[in-house]
Design a protein around this motif. Structure first.
Motif, PDB file in Angstrom:
ATOM      1  N   ASN A 295       0.827  -1.222   0.000  1.00  0.00           N
ATOM      2  CA  ASN A 295       0.000   0.000   0.000  1.00  0.00           C
ATOM      3  C   ASN A 295       0.854   1.262   0.000  1.00  0.00           C
ATOM      4  O   ASN A 295       0.479   2.278  -0.612  1.00  0.00           O
ATOM      5  CB  ASN A 295      -0.948  -0.007   1.198  1.00  0.00           C
ATOM      6  N   ARG A 296       2.006   1.219   0.676  1.00  0.00           N
ATOM      7  CA  ARG A 296       2.892   2.389   0.674  1.00  0.00           C
ATOM      8  C   ARG A 296       3.538   2.581  -0.707  1.00  0.00           C
ATOM      9  O   ARG A 296       3.716   3.701  -1.161  1.00  0.00           O
ATOM     10  CB  ARG A 296       3.983   2.262   1.747  1.00  0.00           C
ATOM     11  N   ILE A 297       3.880   1.483  -1.377  1.00  0.00           N
ATOM     12  CA  ILE A 297       4.406   1.598  -2.748  1.00  0.00           C
ATOM     13  C   ILE A 297       3.347   2.203  -3.658  1.00  0.00           C
ATOM     14  O   ILE A 297       3.634   3.102  -4.466  1.00  0.00           O
ATOM     15  CB  ILE A 297       4.865   0.212  -3.280  1.00  0.00           C
ATOM     16  N   LYS A 298       2.114   1.740  -3.513  1.00  0.00           N
ATOM     17  CA  LYS A 298       1.016   2.297  -4.320  1.00  0.00           C
ATOM     18  C   LYS A 298       0.835   3.785  -4.033  1.00  0.00           C
ATOM     19  O   LYS A 298       0.566   4.572  -4.949  1.00  0.00           O
ATOM     20  CB  LYS A 298      -0.286   1.545  -4.027  1.00  0.00           C
ATOM     21  N   ALA A 299       0.985   4.164  -2.767  1.00  0.00           N
ATOM     22  CA  ALA A 299       0.783   5.566  -2.385  1.00  0.00           C
ATOM     23  C   ALA A 299       1.830   6.485  -3.013  1.00  0.00           C
ATOM     24  O   ALA A 299       1.550   7.657  -3.296  1.00  0.00           O
ATOM     25  CB  ALA A 299       0.812   5.704  -0.861  1.00  0.00           C
ATOM     26  N   HIS A 300       3.036   5.955  -3.232  1.00  0.00           N
ATOM     27  CA  HIS A 300       4.124   6.762  -3.791  1.00  0.00           C
ATOM     28  C   HIS A 300       4.203   6.687  -5.313  1.00  0.00           C
ATOM     29  O   HIS A 300       5.037   7.344  -5.919  1.00  0.00           O
ATOM     30  CB  HIS A 300       5.472   6.329  -3.196  1.00  0.00           C
ATOM     31  N   SER A 301       3.369   5.853  -5.920  1.00  0.00           N
ATOM     32  CA  SER A 301       3.423   5.702  -7.376  1.00  0.00           C
ATOM     33  C   SER A 301       2.009   5.728  -7.946  1.00  0.00           C
ATOM     34  O   SER A 301       1.032   5.645  -7.219  1.00  0.00           O
ATOM     35  CB  SER A 301       4.121   4.391  -7.753  1.00  0.00           C
ATOM     36  N   LYS A 302       1.931   5.825  -9.266  1.00  0.00           N
ATOM     37  CA  LYS A 302       0.617   5.914  -9.921  1.00  0.00           C
ATOM     38  C   LYS A 302       0.519   4.848 -11.013  1.00  0.00           C
ATOM     39  O   LYS A 302       0.136   5.118 -12.136  1.00  0.00           O
ATOM     40  CB  LYS A 302       0.455   7.313 -10.548  1.00  0.00           C
ATOM     41  N   HIS A 303       0.904   3.647 -10.651  1.00  0.00           N
ATOM     42  CA  HIS A 303       0.959   2.580 -11.648  1.00  0.00           C
ATOM     43  C   HIS A 303      -0.023   1.461 -11.321  1.00  0.00           C
ATOM     44  O   HIS A 303      -0.596   1.416 -10.233  1.00  0.00           O
ATOM     45  CB  HIS A 303       2.375   2.003 -11.723  1.00  0.00           C
ATOM     46  N   THR A 304      -0.180   0.549 -12.270  1.00  0.00           N
ATOM     47  CA  THR A 304      -0.997  -0.644 -12.056  1.00  0.00           C
ATOM     48  C   THR A 304      -0.108  -1.718 -11.435  1.00  0.00           C
ATOM     49  O   THR A 304       0.790  -2.253 -12.091  1.00  0.00           O
ATOM     50  CB  THR A 304      -1.580  -1.147 -13.389  1.00  0.00           C
ATOM     51  N   ILE A 305      -0.343  -1.999 -10.160  1.00  0.00           N
ATOM     52  CA  ILE A 305       0.426  -3.011  -9.432  1.00  0.00           C
ATOM     53  C   ILE A 305      -0.296  -4.343  -9.578  1.00  0.00           C
ATOM     54  O   ILE A 305      -1.450  -4.488  -9.168  1.00  0.00           O
ATOM     55  CB  ILE A 305       0.561  -2.639  -7.941  1.00  0.00           C
TER      56      ILE A 305
END
Length: 354
Positions: A295-305
């Motif tokens: 969730n922290r990676i998602k918060a710092h990026s705007k990509h499709t994980i």
């Protein structure tokens, strides 16, 4: 005529010491490579082996050589049990990474235990192993080696991100596969959560309760490695030298260490994947189960994980070392100079016949 179908046992042991990953995989080649994982499992280390492996860098070379002998026999037993358990009869090769004891490519040194010829004799199987040494001899980092598998098996993703002991990433830049280690992950998180009596921080729940120490975060993000250009790779020695002493100097509660380190990891990974727009990011490795980290990676990026099915999350590296072995059997390139910095693309590894 060259074979186009292989039954392979892939074997991997990573720096996070989760255990030995084993897969039985069928590879097929018809214009491009396909794979099917038939059986897979992780065998946890005994307490004795866990304690030996976590301090491998502290042993003398003579001690390491004896550990290598013992570990190879231990590994053969694990693989033999896997073969018996699943009644596996038709095996083209066992392809094994071994376990990294020393990794100092700047000194032309890399040493993976468990790659001795006796493995083939004990198993009575053809063995392909010791993939890193040849690359280091050719001036490469000897790591990461998985990106050839990303290129051949997972080409439809913009990035392949693995969250294991270390985070490593691979992608295509100007038609070259580029890959490198980003930062430590579970090798640090598990070290600190062990102080609370846990092997890992389940779902990142403990980290989520902590407080970020901004000064520690700033100092972690300022470490020189993060400004270096690829190719670059990390090892336990680097963590012992740069990460643990820095964190320990702050004398924080474990939950605060975990939260600060998760934020550090998220920032470092995001700074890499944010170099492309609207990217698809395939995420594998044990760190996938740390939902707070994801969730922290998602918060710092705007990509499709994208998080794949469990067998790919957990066994992608064992799967790809199986593919490296197949490529070696075919004497095809399994190690990319664009990834490791070696002087040429090459087919790395040793083949042992029982």
């Amino acid at each position: 005529m060259e074979k186009n179908e292989y039954n392979i046992i892939g074997v991997m042991s990573g720096t996070s010491l989760d255990g030995i990953d084993l897969v039985l995989v069928k590879f097929q080649f018809n214009d491009f490579w396909r794979f099917e994982i038939i059986h897979c499992e992780t065998v946890s280390y005994t307490n004795d082996w866990y304690n030996v492996l976590k301090k491998l860098v502290s042993f003398s070379l003579e001690e390491l050589q004896q550990i290598d002998e013992d570990y190879t026999i231990y590994l053969a037993g694990i693989i033999e049990n896997f073969i018996k358990k699943y009644d596996i009869n038709n095996i083209d090769a066992v392809c094994s990474h071994g376990h990294t004891a020393l990794h100092q490519p700047e000194k032309k040194l890399t040493y993976q235990i468990g790659n001795k010829p006796v493995l083939a004799r004990l198993l009575k199987q053809k063995v392909v192993c010791n993939f890193r040494v040849g690359d280091v001899e050719l001036g490469g980092q000897g790591a990461p080696l998985v990106p050839i598998g990303d290129k051949l098996l997972f080409a439809n993703y913009d990035y392949c991100l693995n969250l294991g002991g270390f985070a490593n990433i691979s992608t295509e830049i100007e038609e070259n596969r580029i890959a490198y280690d980003v930062c430590p992950v579970n090798i640090v998180l598990n070290h600190y959560v062990n102080k609370l009596g846990f092997n890992y921080d389940d779902g990142g729940k403990i980290a989520s309760t902590g407080i970020i120490n901004q000064e520690l975060l700033s100092q972690l993000n300022s470490i020189a490695f993060y400004k270096e250009n690829y190719p670059k790779s990390l090892g336990l020695e680097w963590v012992n030298k740069y990460i643990f002493p820095l964190i320990n100097s702050f004398n924080l509660e474990v939950k605060d260490v975990l939260k600060t380190v998760v934020e550090h990891i998220s920032i470092q990974i995001s700074s890499e994947i944010n170099k492309k727009n609207n990217a698809t990011v395939l995420v594998t490795g044990g760190g996938v189960y740390n939902s707070y980290l994801i969730n922290r990676i998602k918060a710092h990026s705007k990509h499709t994980i994208i998080i794949p099915k469990n067998e790919v999350i957990e066994y992608k590296e064992a799967l790809i070392f199986g593919l490296l072995g197949v490529l070696k059997l075919r004497e095809q390139v399994n190690c990319l100079k664009s990834v490791t910095g070696a002087i040429k693309d090459h087919s790395s590894g040793k083949i042992y016949i029982p």
